[in-house]
Write an enzyme that holds these catalytic residues in place. Sequence first.
Site, PDB file in Angstrom:
ATOM      1  N   HIS A  36      -6.491  -7.125  -0.138  1.00  0.00           N
ATOM      2  CA  HIS A  36      -6.603  -5.696  -0.439  1.00  0.00           C
ATOM      3  C   HIS A  36      -5.771  -5.365  -1.682  1.00  0.00           C
ATOM      4  O   HIS A  36      -4.673  -5.877  -1.846  1.00  0.00           O
ATOM      5  CB  HIS A  36      -6.100  -4.854   0.734  1.00  0.00           C
ATOM      6  CG  HIS A  36      -6.770  -5.154   2.042  1.00  0.00           C
ATOM      7  ND1 HIS A  36      -6.221  -6.004   2.979  1.00  0.00           N
ATOM      8  CD2 HIS A  36      -7.950  -4.727   2.541  1.00  0.00           C
ATOM      9  CE1 HIS A  36      -7.039  -6.076   4.019  1.00  0.00           C
ATOM     10  NE2 HIS A  36      -8.093  -5.316   3.783  1.00  0.00           N
TER      11      HIS A  36
ATOM     12  N   ASP B 271      -2.963 -10.558  -2.122  1.00  0.00           N
ATOM     13  CA  ASP B 271      -3.489 -10.028  -0.873  1.00  0.00           C
ATOM     14  C   ASP B 271      -4.958  -9.650  -1.086  1.00  0.00           C
ATOM     15  O   ASP B 271      -5.350  -9.263  -2.186  1.00  0.00           O
ATOM     16  CB  ASP B 271      -2.682  -8.797  -0.465  1.00  0.00           C
ATOM     17  CG  ASP B 271      -2.992  -8.300   0.932  1.00  0.00           C
ATOM     18  OD1 ASP B 271      -2.233  -8.625   1.865  1.00  0.00           O
ATOM     19  OD2 ASP B 271      -3.993  -7.570   1.102  1.00  0.00           O
TER      20      ASP B 271
ATOM     21  N   HIS C 284       0.818  -1.229   0.000  1.00  0.00           N
ATOM     22  CA  HIS C 284       0.000   0.000   0.000  1.00  0.00           C
ATOM     23  C   HIS C 284       0.844   1.267   0.000  1.00  0.00           C
ATOM     24  O   HIS C 284       0.324   2.349  -0.281  1.00  0.00           O
ATOM     25  CB  HIS C 284      -0.925   0.036   1.217  1.00  0.00           C
ATOM     26  CG  HIS C 284      -1.988  -1.002   1.231  1.00  0.00           C
ATOM     27  ND1 HIS C 284      -2.837  -1.213   0.158  1.00  0.00           N
ATOM     28  CD2 HIS C 284      -2.351  -1.900   2.187  1.00  0.00           C
ATOM     29  CE1 HIS C 284      -3.674  -2.206   0.459  1.00  0.00           C
ATOM     30  NE2 HIS C 284      -3.397  -2.637   1.676  1.00  0.00           N
TER      31      HIS C 284
ATOM     32  N   ASP D 283      -4.753 -12.830   3.805  1.00  0.00           N
ATOM     33  CA  ASP D 283      -5.957 -12.324   4.448  1.00  0.00           C
ATOM     34  C   ASP D 283      -7.235 -12.594   3.653  1.00  0.00           C
ATOM     35  O   ASP D 283      -8.315 -12.151   4.050  1.00  0.00           O
ATOM     36  CB  ASP D 283      -5.823 -10.838   4.772  1.00  0.00           C
ATOM     37  CG  ASP D 283      -5.091 -10.042   3.711  1.00  0.00           C
ATOM     38  OD1 ASP D 283      -4.784 -10.604   2.639  1.00  0.00           O
ATOM     39  OD2 ASP D 283      -4.804  -8.858   3.954  1.00  0.00           O
TER      40      ASP D 283
END
Length: 311
Positions: free
Chosen positions: A164, A162, A126, A248
């Site tokens: 996200h 991931d 990120h 995740d």
Amino acid sequence: MKTGISFHPTFLEHKTGPGHPETHVRLESILEKLSDLPSESFTWEKTFKEAPLSLISEIHDPNYVRLVAKVCEEKGSGYLDGDTVYSPNTFQAASLAVGAGVTLAQDILDGKLKNGMALVRPPGHHAESDHAMGFCLFNNIAITAKYLQSQGIKRILILDWDVHHGNGTQHQFYEDDSVYFVSLHQYPFYPGTGSEKERGQGKGFGTTLNLPMARGAEEKQYLDQFPLIHKEMETFQPEFVLVSAGFDAHRNDPLAGMNLISSSYEKMTNEVKQIARVHSGGKLLSFLEGGYDFQALSESVKVHLETLASS
């Protein structure tokens, strides 16, 4: 050849405080689960050093890097954004996380390792060029890709699974046709980027592939995306494969809403290994990103590593 694993005790000294999901206990649970990995298949890389400013600045604004160093030293602890905590040892941990990836990448290039995984924190995907975001300070995988380019690697696949979307990584290479960024992620979801309309820009148009999936997606929906990825790679022909390996999307993860199980990561790892085997002589390096249920995370990482090491 063996599968390399990079780890440094300083990663545990990046303290995020009570109740923060990106805690040092994540790595501790992984290390405990990996304690019985056979030495004939794995080697632990512990001699890497902190990445210098010159290397981190291949992706990040030098003023931002200096700011992180300064606040860790002078203020000790606080927030770089609403989610991203720093503590006195955070700058050192983040610099070592970059060093871990680059060192493994060089060992794979040199033929010393078959493939590898950087067991690092803080995570990276990120992080934007001039600010921290979503638990991430420095974009470990993006910096390693830049390093590989400096070593003559002309085409790199970055696959991010991931849960996200890896906004920071996508933005770094959005106009770069030599790095193909592929992301499988829950959508719409944090950080809000990653629609299928985002395909790159300028000469990089067509080398970003977002595969957004609805909340509740299961293993079949993930695996159904790989034929398209394989087809794209037949054209792109990557010389090195990097994976942002967040865990995740596991059904037990408290921060997301997907339904993978630990063994799903064996199947996805095999898909990525196939891409690396066909196109890049097996050269494959993954980076720990997210994963916040300790048992699910540690099981999934072990499955991922055992699959990397299998013939």
